[in-house]
Motif scaffolding. Sequence first.
Motif, PDB file in Angstrom:
ATOM      1  N   MET A   1       0.822  -1.096  -0.087  1.00 55.40           N
ATOM      2  CA  MET A   1       0.211  -0.065   0.076  1.00 55.40           C
ATOM      3  C   MET A   1       1.119   1.329  -0.010  1.00 55.40           C
ATOM      4  O   MET A   1       1.905   1.343   0.778  1.00 55.40           O
ATOM      5  CB  MET A   1      -1.030  -0.023   1.316  1.00 55.40           C
ATOM      6  N   GLY A   2       0.774   2.194  -0.945  1.00 55.23           N
ATOM      7  CA  GLY A   2       1.340   3.307  -0.950  1.00 55.23           C
ATOM      8  C   GLY A   2       1.143   4.565  -0.036  1.00 55.23           C
ATOM      9  O   GLY A   2       0.022   4.310   0.734  1.00 55.23           O
ATOM     10  N   ILE A   3       1.959   5.297   0.076  1.00 55.50           N
ATOM     11  CA  ILE A   3       1.838   6.273   0.987  1.00 55.50           C
ATOM     12  C   ILE A   3       0.451   7.297   0.822  1.00 55.50           C
ATOM     13  O   ILE A   3      -0.184   7.425   2.048  1.00 55.50           O
ATOM     14  CB  ILE A   3       3.086   7.485   1.077  1.00 55.50           C
ATOM     15  N   ILE A   7      -2.951   7.930   3.285  1.00 51.60           N
ATOM     16  CA  ILE A   7      -3.267   9.077   3.713  1.00 51.60           C
ATOM     17  C   ILE A   7      -4.811   8.998   3.219  1.00 51.60           C
ATOM     18  O   ILE A   7      -5.655   9.721   3.783  1.00 51.60           O
ATOM     19  CB  ILE A   7      -2.487  10.145   2.945  1.00 51.60           C
ATOM     20  N   TYR A   8      -5.040   8.541   1.938  1.00 48.12           N
ATOM     21  CA  TYR A   8      -6.588   8.769   1.506  1.00 48.12           C
ATOM     22  C   TYR A   8      -7.390   7.998   2.337  1.00 48.12           C
ATOM     23  O   TYR A   8      -8.424   8.290   2.829  1.00 48.12           O
ATOM     24  CB  TYR A   8      -6.388   7.869   0.061  1.00 48.12           C
ATOM     25  N   ASP A   9      -7.026   6.792   2.747  1.00 48.69           N
ATOM     26  CA  ASP A   9      -7.744   5.996   3.704  1.00 48.69           C
ATOM     27  C   ASP A   9      -8.089   6.698   5.099  1.00 48.69           C
ATOM     28  O   ASP A   9      -8.963   6.558   5.644  1.00 48.69           O
ATOM     29  CB  ASP A   9      -6.940   4.234   4.052  1.00 48.69           C
ATOM     30  N   PRO A 166     -14.718   4.870  -7.587  1.00 51.52           N
ATOM     31  CA  PRO A 166     -13.746   4.150  -8.238  1.00 51.52           C
ATOM     32  C   PRO A 166     -12.702   4.464  -8.769  1.00 51.52           C
ATOM     33  O   PRO A 166     -11.687   3.878  -9.130  1.00 51.52           O
ATOM     34  CB  PRO A 166     -14.743   2.977  -8.892  1.00 51.52           C
ATOM     35  N   TRP A 167     -12.856   5.587  -9.794  1.00 45.23           N
ATOM     36  CA  TRP A 167     -11.798   6.105 -10.669  1.00 45.23           C
ATOM     37  C   TRP A 167     -10.901   6.692  -9.815  1.00 45.23           C
ATOM     38  O   TRP A 167      -9.710   6.671  -9.932  1.00 45.23           O
ATOM     39  CB  TRP A 167     -12.566   7.246 -11.456  1.00 45.23           C
ATOM     40  N   LEU A 168     -11.332   7.403  -8.812  1.00 44.09           N
ATOM     41  CA  LEU A 168     -10.146   8.137  -7.881  1.00 44.09           C
ATOM     42  C   LEU A 168      -9.373   7.284  -7.186  1.00 44.09           C
ATOM     43  O   LEU A 168      -8.061   7.290  -7.245  1.00 44.09           O
ATOM     44  CB  LEU A 168     -10.980   8.878  -6.690  1.00 44.09           C
ATOM     45  N   GLU A 169      -9.848   6.039  -6.733  1.00 46.39           N
ATOM     46  CA  GLU A 169      -9.354   5.035  -5.821  1.00 46.39           C
ATOM     47  C   GLU A 169      -8.190   4.319  -6.907  1.00 46.39           C
ATOM     48  O   GLU A 169      -7.189   3.860  -6.613  1.00 46.39           O
ATOM     49  CB  GLU A 169     -10.165   4.169  -5.268  1.00 46.39           C
ATOM     50  N   ARG A 170      -8.857   4.182  -8.041  1.00 43.93           N
ATOM     51  CA  ARG A 170      -7.747   3.352  -9.065  1.00 43.93           C
ATOM     52  C   ARG A 170      -6.385   4.365  -9.260  1.00 43.93           C
ATOM     53  O   ARG A 170      -5.475   3.680  -9.601  1.00 43.93           O
ATOM     54  CB  ARG A 170      -8.554   3.238 -10.393  1.00 43.93           C
ATOM     55  N   HIS A 171      -6.811   5.465  -9.309  1.00 39.70           N
ATOM     56  CA  HIS A 171      -5.673   6.327  -9.718  1.00 39.70           C
ATOM     57  C   HIS A 171      -5.110   7.261  -8.674  1.00 39.70           C
ATOM     58  O   HIS A 171      -4.065   8.091  -9.054  1.00 39.70           O
ATOM     59  CB  HIS A 171      -5.993   7.374 -10.949  1.00 39.70           C
ATOM     60  N   LEU A 172      -5.272   6.978  -7.403  1.00 36.20           N
ATOM     61  CA  LEU A 172      -4.941   7.629  -6.350  1.00 36.20           C
ATOM     62  C   LEU A 172      -3.311   7.974  -6.211  1.00 36.20           C
ATOM     63  O   LEU A 172      -2.642   9.053  -6.135  1.00 36.20           O
ATOM     64  CB  LEU A 172      -5.300   7.062  -5.018  1.00 36.20           C
ATOM     65  N   GLU A 173      -2.451   6.840  -6.377  1.00 34.17           N
ATOM     66  CA  GLU A 173      -1.058   6.878  -6.081  1.00 34.17           C
ATOM     67  C   GLU A 173      -0.427   7.777  -7.312  1.00 34.17           C
ATOM     68  O   GLU A 173       0.411   8.642  -7.082  1.00 34.17           O
ATOM     69  CB  GLU A 173      -0.329   5.400  -6.145  1.00 34.17           C
ATOM     70  N   ARG A 174      -1.012   7.467  -8.715  1.00 35.24           N
ATOM     71  CA  ARG A 174      -0.630   8.237  -9.791  1.00 35.24           C
ATOM     72  C   ARG A 174      -0.901   9.724  -9.421  1.00 35.24           C
ATOM     73  O   ARG A 174       0.063  10.540  -9.803  1.00 35.24           O
ATOM     74  CB  ARG A 174      -1.059   7.914 -10.967  1.00 35.24           C
TER      75      ARG A 174
END
Length: 193
Positions: A1-3, A7-9, A166-174
């Motif tokens: 899980m990325g940083i 933070i998002y979670d 769903p779109w936001l969660e898919r691309h969150l790290e990018r």
Amino acid sequence: MGIFRRIYDWMLAASAHRRAPFWLGAVSFAESSFFPIPPDVMLAPMTLAQPQRWWRLALLTTVTSVLGGLLGYAIGLGMMEAARPWLESAGYMQGFEQATVWFREWGFWAMFLAGFTPIPFKVFTIAAGSVSMALPVFVLGAVVGRGLRFGLVAGLVRLLGPAATPWLERHLERIGWLMVAATVAVALVVALR
């Protein structure tokens, strides 16, 4: 899980808390001067949870973001005085003066675009302070840009509902790393001018 995912979670969990408006305001304030994640990430789930309050949430986010922007402005203003002798001795004063002219001529539009687009707002708030941009113009540009952005985010989430998540969660790290890269790039451009 990325940083950014962590933070998002955390922000999602905070958005369901009874003190969620406080946390939204705190995140919005901090993002305008130093925090890496935009408040949209918290504004969206809060709007999903209480769609009838979308405009109040957008207003809270706007007000606290502009107040945080004033902190960023103060940071830039304070650092400029310490950096002025170095700028003069390093030969960067002419570039700094050009940036000052740019902010004076296009200041409102620079702040409006920085507030409305995904460009890291904190970079512009600090840069505006470092060139002593006229404070009323700074505030007006920030209020209009941030107000339109957060109003649009909250309004779209109210209209689209859960389909936006769903779109936001898919691309969150990018998105998070692009924001960091853009912050560094803009800071370097401002520093080297």
